[in-house]
Scaffold this motif. Structure first.
Motif, mmCIF file in Angstrom:
data_model
loop_
_atom_site.group_PDB
_atom_site.id
_atom_site.type_symbol
_atom_site.label_atom_id
_atom_site.label_comp_id
_atom_site.label_asym_id
_atom_site.label_seq_id
_atom_site.Cartn_x
_atom_site.Cartn_y
_atom_site.Cartn_z
ATOM 1 N N ARG A 55 14.137 4.746 8.365
ATOM 2 C CA ARG A 55 12.790 5.464 8.111
ATOM 3 C C ARG A 55 12.115 4.585 7.220
ATOM 4 O O ARG A 55 12.222 4.051 6.295
ATOM 5 N N LEU A 56 10.561 4.727 7.378
ATOM 6 C CA LEU A 56 9.595 3.777 6.533
ATOM 7 C C LEU A 56 9.147 4.936 5.465
ATOM 8 O O LEU A 56 8.666 5.905 5.660
ATOM 9 N N ALA A 57 9.708 4.653 4.313
ATOM 10 C CA ALA A 57 9.367 5.389 3.011
ATOM 11 C C ALA A 57 7.773 4.907 2.542
ATOM 12 O O ALA A 57 7.762 4.271 1.532
ATOM 13 N N ALA A 58 6.988 5.646 3.235
ATOM 14 C CA ALA A 58 5.503 5.722 2.684
ATOM 15 C C ALA A 58 4.995 7.010 2.754
ATOM 16 O O ALA A 58 4.949 7.671 3.918
ATOM 17 N N PRO A 59 4.299 7.334 1.693
ATOM 18 C CA PRO A 59 3.564 8.802 1.816
ATOM 19 C C PRO A 59 2.602 8.730 3.237
ATOM 20 O O PRO A 59 1.899 7.579 3.382
ATOM 21 N N GLY A 60 2.677 9.780 3.684
ATOM 22 C CA GLY A 60 1.764 10.055 4.980
ATOM 23 C C GLY A 60 2.517 10.092 6.315
ATOM 24 O O GLY A 60 1.811 10.529 7.281
ATOM 25 N N ILE A 61 3.407 9.242 6.269
ATOM 26 C CA ILE A 61 4.362 9.014 7.587
ATOM 27 C C ILE A 61 4.601 10.343 8.022
ATOM 28 O O ILE A 61 4.400 10.572 9.416
ATOM 29 N N GLY A 62 5.425 11.403 7.565
ATOM 30 C CA GLY A 62 5.786 12.692 8.036
ATOM 31 C C GLY A 62 4.637 13.272 8.674
ATOM 32 O O GLY A 62 4.584 13.575 9.883
ATOM 33 N N PRO A 63 3.550 13.555 7.972
ATOM 34 C CA PRO A 63 2.590 14.442 8.396
ATOM 35 C C PRO A 63 1.655 14.007 9.515
ATOM 36 O O PRO A 63 1.119 14.550 10.572
ATOM 37 N N GLU B 250 1.663 -11.853 6.934
ATOM 38 C CA GLU B 250 3.190 -11.665 6.578
ATOM 39 C C GLU B 250 2.898 -11.456 4.977
ATOM 40 O O GLU B 250 1.849 -11.561 4.426
ATOM 41 N N GLY B 251 3.984 -11.155 4.421
ATOM 42 C CA GLY B 251 4.191 -10.870 2.948
ATOM 43 C C GLY B 251 3.703 -9.444 2.541
ATOM 44 O O GLY B 251 3.202 -9.524 1.595
ATOM 45 N N VAL B 252 3.704 -8.565 3.450
ATOM 46 C CA VAL B 252 3.128 -7.175 3.169
ATOM 47 C C VAL B 252 4.186 -6.140 3.307
ATOM 48 O O VAL B 252 5.082 -6.436 4.160
ATOM 49 N N GLU B 253 3.802 -4.885 2.843
ATOM 50 C CA GLU B 253 4.661 -3.917 3.155
ATOM 51 C C GLU B 253 3.641 -2.620 3.185
ATOM 52 O O GLU B 253 2.674 -2.445 2.433
ATOM 53 N N VAL B 254 3.861 -1.650 4.040
ATOM 54 C CA VAL B 254 3.159 -0.289 4.165
ATOM 55 C C VAL B 254 3.288 0.349 2.718
ATOM 56 O O VAL B 254 4.502 0.810 2.398
ATOM 57 N N ARG B 255 2.124 0.619 2.068
ATOM 58 C CA ARG B 255 2.267 1.398 0.905
ATOM 59 C C ARG B 255 1.846 2.851 1.270
ATOM 60 O O ARG B 255 2.575 3.970 0.377
ATOM 61 N N GLU B 256 0.914 3.129 2.252
ATOM 62 C CA GLU B 256 0.577 4.393 2.584
ATOM 63 C C GLU B 256 0.070 4.508 3.847
ATOM 64 O O GLU B 256 -0.705 3.521 4.234
ATOM 65 N N VAL B 257 -0.022 5.624 4.478
ATOM 66 C CA VAL B 257 -0.799 5.850 5.773
ATOM 67 C C VAL B 257 -1.822 6.957 5.307
ATOM 68 O O VAL B 257 -1.228 7.979 4.988
ATOM 69 N N VAL B 258 -2.999 6.999 5.980
ATOM 70 C CA VAL B 258 -3.911 8.021 5.530
ATOM 71 C C VAL B 258 -4.858 8.636 6.826
ATOM 72 O O VAL B 258 -4.923 7.797 7.658
ATOM 73 N N VAL C 78 -2.541 1.317 4.295
ATOM 74 C CA VAL C 78 -2.794 0.852 2.986
ATOM 75 C C VAL C 78 -1.482 -0.086 2.872
ATOM 76 O O VAL C 78 -0.474 0.373 3.044
ATOM 77 N N LEU C 79 -1.894 -1.473 2.502
ATOM 78 C CA LEU C 79 -0.639 -2.403 2.367
ATOM 79 C C LEU C 79 -0.807 -2.976 1.102
ATOM 80 O O LEU C 79 -1.518 -2.913 0.289
ATOM 81 N N ASN C 80 0.744 -3.165 0.452
ATOM 82 C CA ASN C 80 0.855 -3.710 -0.588
ATOM 83 C C ASN C 80 1.118 -5.151 -0.345
ATOM 84 O O ASN C 80 1.852 -5.536 0.803
ATOM 85 N N HIS C 81 0.625 -6.204 -1.151
ATOM 86 C CA HIS C 81 0.863 -7.784 -0.855
ATOM 87 C C HIS C 81 1.987 -7.833 -1.820
ATOM 88 O O HIS C 81 1.988 -8.133 -3.140
ATOM 89 N N ILE C 82 3.251 -8.376 -1.074
ATOM 90 C CA ILE C 82 4.397 -8.809 -1.886
ATOM 91 C C ILE C 82 4.263 -9.813 -2.812
ATOM 92 O O ILE C 82 4.030 -10.858 -2.571
ATOM 93 N N GLY C 83 4.606 -9.627 -4.216
ATOM 94 C CA GLY C 83 4.495 -10.571 -5.203
ATOM 95 C C GLY C 83 3.125 -10.663 -5.641
ATOM 96 O O GLY C 83 2.868 -11.757 -6.679
ATOM 97 N N LYS C 84 2.243 -9.809 -5.366
ATOM 98 C CA LYS C 84 0.687 -10.082 -5.952
ATOM 99 C C LYS C 84 0.246 -8.659 -6.454
ATOM 100 O O LYS C 84 0.709 -7.668 -5.792
ATOM 101 N N ASP C 85 -0.402 -8.665 -7.370
ATOM 102 C CA ASP C 85 -1.037 -7.380 -7.661
ATOM 103 C C ASP C 85 -2.223 -6.960 -7.061
ATOM 104 O O ASP C 85 -3.141 -6.693 -7.587
#
Length: 336
Positions: A123-131, A208-216, A225-232
């Protein structure tokens, strides 16, 4: 629980390529074969593949659903008993036979058992996935014709073969823009032929180098919404669909320690079995688990290739080891 167990020569737990391959070969050779699958129909994850281009005999490719349909036709042709949805929830020994308990409180007694239960999606643990599930968000690949999606943007999470196959399938609609969202380079995860095709396709962008932070989204998916891994930093993609391929876990919880597993819960077979878990004088066969007479094949087995062709081959090879087991049992009985 049923007083009298059902009986068969070979009980197969799992109806993906490994299980169906073993069923076809076993039933065609005269064995009484029963196959259990916990899903509404057999097929496993293979049936969800958009297009398989490296399966022998299909140079133009074949969808997973069509390929599994052919497997099922052959299994039925040779009178395999296919029971689904029905899940195995336990296994135990009974002399030379093995007893499997099902979630319908039935007992099935078999001369040999093949565990080919496959994997379940993580499962992808990101807010908004379930709804938003079913409203633009989906695990696995879409089964509809890509042309029906019209003009849209599709995000695919994951970089292994199934994700690459889905990306190529969706790109057959020139109005679909595909964005693959991956944590690490696809060349480290995907078959080279798919890497080449994905990189050559103008409508596919690999991020590349990203992960899903949230879906809206309100009524349906609107933004990823993406997080860029290793970057703020974060970024957003306006998207109509999100298809998730982030790996899977083996379906082995039901074994409850009855066979040896590794730390990730994959089944250990052959010489990977700890010596203290093997009780017979003879060595275990290559696909045999720590419970003699119980075999494992396909994705659920530690060391498998996690490819459809490999799973089908393992199912066939494990079937031959079942015959070897029967020969050994007959020889031991004759000596008594």
């Amino acid at each position: 629980m049923a007083q009298q167990p059902k009986e068969c020569d070979l009980l197969i737990v799992g109806g993906g390529p490994a299980g169906l391959s073993a069923a076809i070969n076993g039933a065609s050779e005269g064995l009484n074969v029963m196959l259990l699958d916990s899903g509404p129909e057999p097929g496993g994850q293979a049936s969800k593949s958009s297009l398989i281009e490296n399966y022998p005999g299909f140079p133009d490719g074949i969808s997973g659903g069509e390929l599994i349909g052919k497997f099922l036709s052959q299994a039925n042709k040779f009178k395999t008993q296919i029971v689904c949805p029905q899940a195995a929830i336990g296994i135990q020994t009974d002399g030379d036979r093995r007893l499997v308990i099902t979630d319908d409180e039935e007992l099935i007694s078999a001369r040999a058992v093949l565990i080919a239960a496959g994997l379940s999606y993580r499962r992808l643990a990101a807010p908004g996935i379930g709804p938003l599930m079913g409203r633009g968000v989906l695990y696995g690949a879409p089964t509809t014709n890509p042309e029906l999606l019209g003009a849209c943007t599709v995000c695919i999470v994951g970089g292994a073969n199934s994700a690459g196959q889905a990306a190529m399938h969706l790109s057959s609609n020139p109005n679909v823009q595909v964005k693959m969202l991956v944590r690490r380079p696809i060349k480290d995860q995907m078959s080279q032929y798919l890497v080449d095709r994905v990189e050559a396709c103008e409508s596919i962008e690999v991020i590349e180098g990203v992960e899903v932070r949230e879906v809206v989204g309100k009524a349906k998916l609107e933004t990823v919404v993406l997080n860029h891994i290793g970057k703020d930093e974060t970024s957003e993609i306006a998207a109509n669909h999100l298809f998730i391929f982030i790996g899977a876990s083996p379906k082995t919880m039901w074994l409850n320690g009855s066979v040896a597993l590794d730390e990730r819960k994959f089944i250990l077979t052959g010489n990977k079995i700890p010596t203290e878990r093997w009780t017979l004088e003879r060595p275990p066969l290559y696909f045999e688990t720590s419970m003699p007479g119980v075999f494992a094949a396909g994705d659920v087995r530690l060391g498998s290739t996690k490819r459809i062709t490999g799973a089908a081959g393992e199912g066939s090879a494990a079937l031959q080891e079942c015959h070897e087991l029967f020969r050994l049992q007959a020889a031991a009985a004759a000596e008594k």
